[in-house]
Design a protein around this motif. Structure first.
Motif, PDB file in Angstrom:
ATOM      1  N   ASP A 102      -8.270  11.970   4.752  1.00 26.73           N
ATOM      2  CA  ASP A 102      -7.632  13.138   4.123  1.00 26.73           C
ATOM      3  C   ASP A 102      -6.276  12.539   4.688  1.00 26.73           C
ATOM      4  O   ASP A 102      -5.530  12.577   3.050  1.00 26.73           O
ATOM      5  CB  ASP A 102      -8.044  14.185   4.178  1.00 26.73           C
ATOM      6  CG  ASP A 102      -9.931  14.480   3.878  1.00 26.73           C
ATOM      7  OD1 ASP A 102     -10.407  13.419   2.391  1.00 26.73           O
ATOM      8  OD2 ASP A 102     -10.519  15.088   3.861  1.00 26.73           O
ATOM      9  N   TYR A 157       0.473  -1.107  -0.005  1.00 25.28           N
ATOM     10  CA  TYR A 157       0.002   0.265   0.290  1.00 25.28           C
ATOM     11  C   TYR A 157       0.711   1.309   0.268  1.00 25.28           C
ATOM     12  O   TYR A 157       0.255   2.414  -0.318  1.00 25.28           O
ATOM     13  CB  TYR A 157      -0.824  -0.132   1.256  1.00 25.28           C
ATOM     14  CG  TYR A 157      -0.294   0.269   2.324  1.00 25.28           C
ATOM     15  CD1 TYR A 157      -0.374   1.203   3.152  1.00 25.28           C
ATOM     16  CD2 TYR A 157      -0.195  -1.066   3.261  1.00 25.28           C
ATOM     17  CE1 TYR A 157       0.441   1.257   4.784  1.00 25.28           C
ATOM     18  CE2 TYR A 157       0.798  -1.819   4.398  1.00 25.28           C
ATOM     19  CZ  TYR A 157       0.744   0.297   4.904  1.00 25.28           C
ATOM     20  OH  TYR A 157       1.440   0.379   6.011  1.00 25.28           O
ATOM     21  N   TRP A 205      -3.776   4.671  -1.462  1.00 29.44           N
ATOM     22  CA  TRP A 205      -5.109   3.866  -0.026  1.00 29.44           C
ATOM     23  C   TRP A 205      -6.136   5.188  -0.916  1.00 29.44           C
ATOM     24  O   TRP A 205      -6.336   6.430  -1.538  1.00 29.44           O
ATOM     25  CB  TRP A 205      -4.858   4.702   0.885  1.00 29.44           C
ATOM     26  CG  TRP A 205      -4.280   3.979   1.966  1.00 29.44           C
ATOM     27  CD1 TRP A 205      -3.021   4.658   2.336  1.00 29.44           C
ATOM     28  CD2 TRP A 205      -4.783   2.167   1.967  1.00 29.44           C
ATOM     29  NE1 TRP A 205      -2.954   3.186   3.058  1.00 29.44           N
ATOM     30  CE2 TRP A 205      -3.920   1.986   2.890  1.00 29.44           C
ATOM     31  CE3 TRP A 205      -5.451   1.252   1.753  1.00 29.44           C
ATOM     32  CZ2 TRP A 205      -3.177   0.584   4.108  1.00 29.44           C
ATOM     33  CZ3 TRP A 205      -5.209  -0.261   2.612  1.00 29.44           C
ATOM     34  CH2 TRP A 205      -4.288   0.107   3.372  1.00 29.44           C
ATOM     35  N   THR A 206      -7.297   4.595  -1.570  1.00 32.05           N
ATOM     36  CA  THR A 206      -8.844   5.248  -1.724  1.00 32.05           C
ATOM     37  C   THR A 206      -9.570   5.403  -0.569  1.00 32.05           C
ATOM     38  O   THR A 206      -9.792   4.691   0.576  1.00 32.05           O
ATOM     39  CB  THR A 206      -9.445   5.003  -3.042  1.00 32.05           C
ATOM     40  OG1 THR A 206     -10.046   4.441  -2.451  1.00 32.05           O
ATOM     41  CG2 THR A 206      -8.863   4.759  -3.825  1.00 32.05           C
ATOM     42  N   ARG A 207     -10.052   7.176  -0.025  1.00 32.02           N
ATOM     43  CA  ARG A 207     -11.213   7.348   0.631  1.00 32.02           C
ATOM     44  C   ARG A 207     -12.329   5.643   0.908  1.00 32.02           C
ATOM     45  O   ARG A 207     -12.291   5.606   2.059  1.00 32.02           O
ATOM     46  CB  ARG A 207     -11.509   8.308   0.396  1.00 32.02           C
ATOM     47  CG  ARG A 207     -12.225   8.961   1.392  1.00 32.02           C
ATOM     48  CD  ARG A 207     -13.302  10.236   1.371  1.00 32.02           C
ATOM     49  NE  ARG A 207     -13.611  10.531   2.765  1.00 32.02           N
ATOM     50  CZ  ARG A 207     -13.356  11.463   3.251  1.00 32.02           C
ATOM     51  NH1 ARG A 207     -11.887  11.218   3.174  1.00 32.02           N
ATOM     52  NH2 ARG A 207     -13.723  11.402   4.345  1.00 32.02           N
ATOM     53  N   VAL A 259      -5.050   9.212   3.210  1.00 28.89           N
ATOM     54  CA  VAL A 259      -4.524   8.809   1.228  1.00 28.89           C
ATOM     55  C   VAL A 259      -3.310   9.641   0.656  1.00 28.89           C
ATOM     56  O   VAL A 259      -2.991   9.004   0.501  1.00 28.89           O
ATOM     57  CB  VAL A 259      -6.056   9.760   0.664  1.00 28.89           C
ATOM     58  CG1 VAL A 259      -6.380   9.735  -0.980  1.00 28.89           C
ATOM     59  CG2 VAL A 259      -7.360   8.337   1.286  1.00 28.89           C
ATOM     60  N   GLN A 260      -3.835  10.879   1.963  1.00 32.35           N
ATOM     61  CA  GLN A 260      -2.541  11.718   1.261  1.00 32.35           C
ATOM     62  C   GLN A 260      -1.369  11.207   1.442  1.00 32.35           C
ATOM     63  O   GLN A 260      -0.316  10.759   0.926  1.00 32.35           O
ATOM     64  CB  GLN A 260      -2.691  13.282   1.508  1.00 32.35           C
ATOM     65  CG  GLN A 260      -1.258  13.765   1.395  1.00 32.35           C
ATOM     66  CD  GLN A 260      -1.823  15.485   1.697  1.00 32.35           C
ATOM     67  OE1 GLN A 260      -2.177  16.090   2.702  1.00 32.35           O
ATOM     68  NE2 GLN A 260      -0.775  15.958   0.864  1.00 32.35           N
ATOM     69  N   GLN A 307     -11.446   2.623  -0.310  1.00 27.95           N
ATOM     70  CA  GLN A 307     -10.800   1.415   0.034  1.00 27.95           C
ATOM     71  C   GLN A 307     -10.575   1.466   1.757  1.00 27.95           C
ATOM     72  O   GLN A 307     -11.588   0.877   2.157  1.00 27.95           O
ATOM     73  CB  GLN A 307     -10.002   1.804  -1.015  1.00 27.95           C
ATOM     74  CG  GLN A 307      -8.921   0.314  -0.534  1.00 27.95           C
ATOM     75  CD  GLN A 307      -7.725   0.797  -1.361  1.00 27.95           C
ATOM     76  OE1 GLN A 307      -6.631   1.296  -1.666  1.00 27.95           O
ATOM     77  NE2 GLN A 307      -7.514  -0.764  -1.348  1.00 27.95           N
TER      78      GLN A 307
END
Length: 117
Positions: free
Chosen positions: A82, A33, A38-40, A85-86, A42
């Motif tokens: 947030d 990962y 990652w996506t939000r 993800v970043q 996910q």
């Protein structure tokens, strides 16, 4: 049985969990990962399946969590997501998905509940 491990090869616990899965005769799908990110959606799905909050999944050591001000309990789950993800390293690991469920496997022995018949 299909097992997926969200893995960080630089983490001793993650490597140990991967070894335990393989020792059980499984050939897991390994997702690095830190490379894939990652996506939000996910993260929301994984956390819901594991019945944990973003705060419970936040890696607080060896991550930028403190520098980003994320250790303050007033920081919302939305803000944590947030940031995760970043900065993928903010998500504690390893997260393992199997037909028996989804778990954040810290300590490593928790993976045993996801293995076998």
């Amino acid at each position: 049985m299909t097992i997926v491990i969200h893995h960080n090869e630089g983490c001793g616990t993650s490597r140990r969990v991967l070894g335990m899965i393989e020792a059980a005769g499984e050939k897991p799908v390994v997702i690095n990962y830190l490379e894939s990110g990652w996506t939000r959606a996910q993260l929301l799905g994984l956390f819901a399946a594991a019945d944990i909050t973003p705060r419970a999944a936040l890696r607080t050591t060896h991550s930028p969590a403190e520098d980003l001000g994320l250790l303050d309990p007033a920081v919302s789950d939305a803000a944590l997501l947030d940031a995760m993800v970043q900065h993928p390293v903010l998500v504690n690991r390893p997260i393992v998905c199997s037909p028996k469920g989804v778990r954040l496997c810290r300590p490593a022995e928790l993976v045993q509940t996801l293995l076998g018949d």
